[in-house]
Write an enzyme that holds these catalytic residues in place. Structure first.
Site, PDB file in Angstrom:
ATOM      1  N   ARG A 157      -6.344 -13.749   0.010  1.00  0.00           N
ATOM      2  CA  ARG A 157      -7.773 -13.409   0.008  1.00  0.00           C
ATOM      3  C   ARG A 157      -8.492 -14.555  -0.691  1.00  0.00           C
ATOM      4  NH1 ARG A 157     -11.142 -10.748  -3.665  1.00  0.00           N
ATOM      5  NH2 ARG A 157     -12.825  -9.546  -2.732  1.00  0.00           N
ATOM      6  N   SER A 193     -10.052  -1.580   5.242  1.00  0.00           N
ATOM      7  CA  SER A 193     -10.573  -0.948   4.031  1.00  0.00           C
ATOM      8  C   SER A 193     -11.446   0.241   4.412  1.00  0.00           C
ATOM      9  CB  SER A 193     -11.441  -1.930   3.230  1.00  0.00           C
ATOM     10  OG  SER A 193     -10.690  -3.034   2.811  1.00  0.00           O
ATOM     11  N   LYS A 195     -13.961  -7.846  -7.766  1.00  0.00           N
ATOM     12  CA  LYS A 195     -14.816  -7.799  -6.559  1.00  0.00           C
ATOM     13  C   LYS A 195     -16.181  -7.262  -6.964  1.00  0.00           C
ATOM     14  CE  LYS A 195     -14.817  -5.601  -1.931  1.00  0.00           C
ATOM     15  NZ  LYS A 195     -15.389  -6.574  -1.029  1.00  0.00           N
TER      16      LYS A 195
HETATM   17  N1  TZP Z   1     -11.259  -4.409  -2.799  1.00  0.00           N
HETATM   18  C1  TZP Z   1     -11.606  -3.328  -3.498  1.00  0.00           C
HETATM   19  S1  TZP Z   1     -11.324  -3.542  -5.143  1.00  0.00           S
HETATM   20  C2  TZP Z   1     -10.715  -5.118  -4.896  1.00  0.00           C
HETATM   21  C3  TZP Z   1     -10.753  -5.419  -3.550  1.00  0.00           C
HETATM   22  C4  TZP Z   1     -10.333  -6.673  -2.949  1.00  0.00           C
HETATM   23  C5  TZP Z   1     -10.255  -6.002  -6.002  1.00  0.00           C
HETATM   24  C6  TZP Z   1      -8.959  -5.552  -6.609  1.00  0.00           C
HETATM   25  O1  TZP Z   1      -8.619  -6.399  -7.685  1.00  0.00           O
HETATM   26  P1  TZP Z   1      -8.101  -5.834  -9.088  1.00  0.00           P
HETATM   27  O2  TZP Z   1      -8.171  -7.024 -10.011  1.00  0.00           O
HETATM   28  O3  TZP Z   1      -6.688  -5.393  -8.875  1.00  0.00           O
HETATM   29  O4  TZP Z   1      -9.017  -4.724  -9.493  1.00  0.00           O
END
Ligand code: TZP
Ligand code: MG
Length: 208
Positions: free
Chosen positions: A40, A111, A140
């Site tokens: 990503r 998602s 995010k």
């Molecule tokens: N989509 C929803 S939350 C997220 C993504 C890509 C980020 C997840 O990262 P982390 O650091 O595990 O909370």
């Protein structure tokens, strides 16, 4: 339908999600037992063009060494260019039904955070659903409000048997609650990528 056990420990990483050399972080995480990996590539200076293809190809090779599926986020052209094992799309990305034929036998993730998003999503070609953010995430900015464990339970009820991975703010204190609440696995960035001991952090999430 995909083997849901592959979702057990889903590590997501890009070139900016590492303290040191990102390929080394990814390698350590895979050595710790990650079961599926997603590239990503977001952040302030995301890799592009040839540099991105090179990065993705290097990761694919590391994943192959560990027999771990390599998934690309958003970018179907990149996924196809490096012969990835699958793609992950969000609600604001292209429709799953518009993916080229290449993906017919690949892993397709989508998602879906809640009932409203599920209502506008076809799961026909979807191999697994990523649901969250379950908890507040540092990774995010536009992830929206946390759905909580209740949200996860509700998604499991709504999607029936579809493989589902929980995402967002998952750490060593809350991952078991996700696995106990309908998630086939957990998906993480920061709790693995930024850990002092990346391999140890990854393997810790396989307990229980
Ligand atoms: N989509 C929803 S939350 C997220 C993504 C890509 C980020 C997840 O990262 P982390 O650091 O595990 O909370
Ligand atoms: Mg996306």
């Amino acid at each position: 339908m995909m083997d849901r056990e592959l979702l057990r420990l889903y590590f997501i990483c890009g070139s900016e999600d590492a303290k040191g050399e990102p390929l080394e972080t990814i390698r350590e995480a895979l050595e710790g037992g990650v079961t599926i990996f997603q590239l990503r590539e977001k952040g302030t200076h995301p890799l592009e063009g040839e540099a991105l293809i090179r990065f993705a190809s290097d990761i694919k090779a590391i994943c192959k060494e560990h027999d771990v599926p390599f998934i690309v986020n958003d970018d179907w052209k990149l996924a196809e260019a490096v012969d990835a094992d699958g793609i992950h799309l969000g609600q604001d990305d292209m429709a799953v039904s518009d993916l080229p034929e290449y993906f017919d036998d690949k892993i397709i993730g989508l998602s879906v955070r809640d009932a409203a998003e599920l209502e506008v999503s076809s799961l026909e070609k979807v191999d697994y659903v990523g649901t969250g953010p379950v908890f507040t995430t540092p990774s995010k900015a536009d992830a929206g409000a946390a759905i909580g464990i209740e949200g996860l339970v509700e998604m499991r009820r709504l999607i029936g048997d579809t493989p589902m991975v929980a995402i967002g703010g998952i750490n060593e204190t809350n991952y078991k609650a996700c696995l106990d609440s309908g998630a086939d696995g957990i998906s993480l960035i920061s709790a693995i990528a930024w850990a002092e001991d990346v391999k140890g952090a990854a393997s810790g999430f396989l307990d229980g």
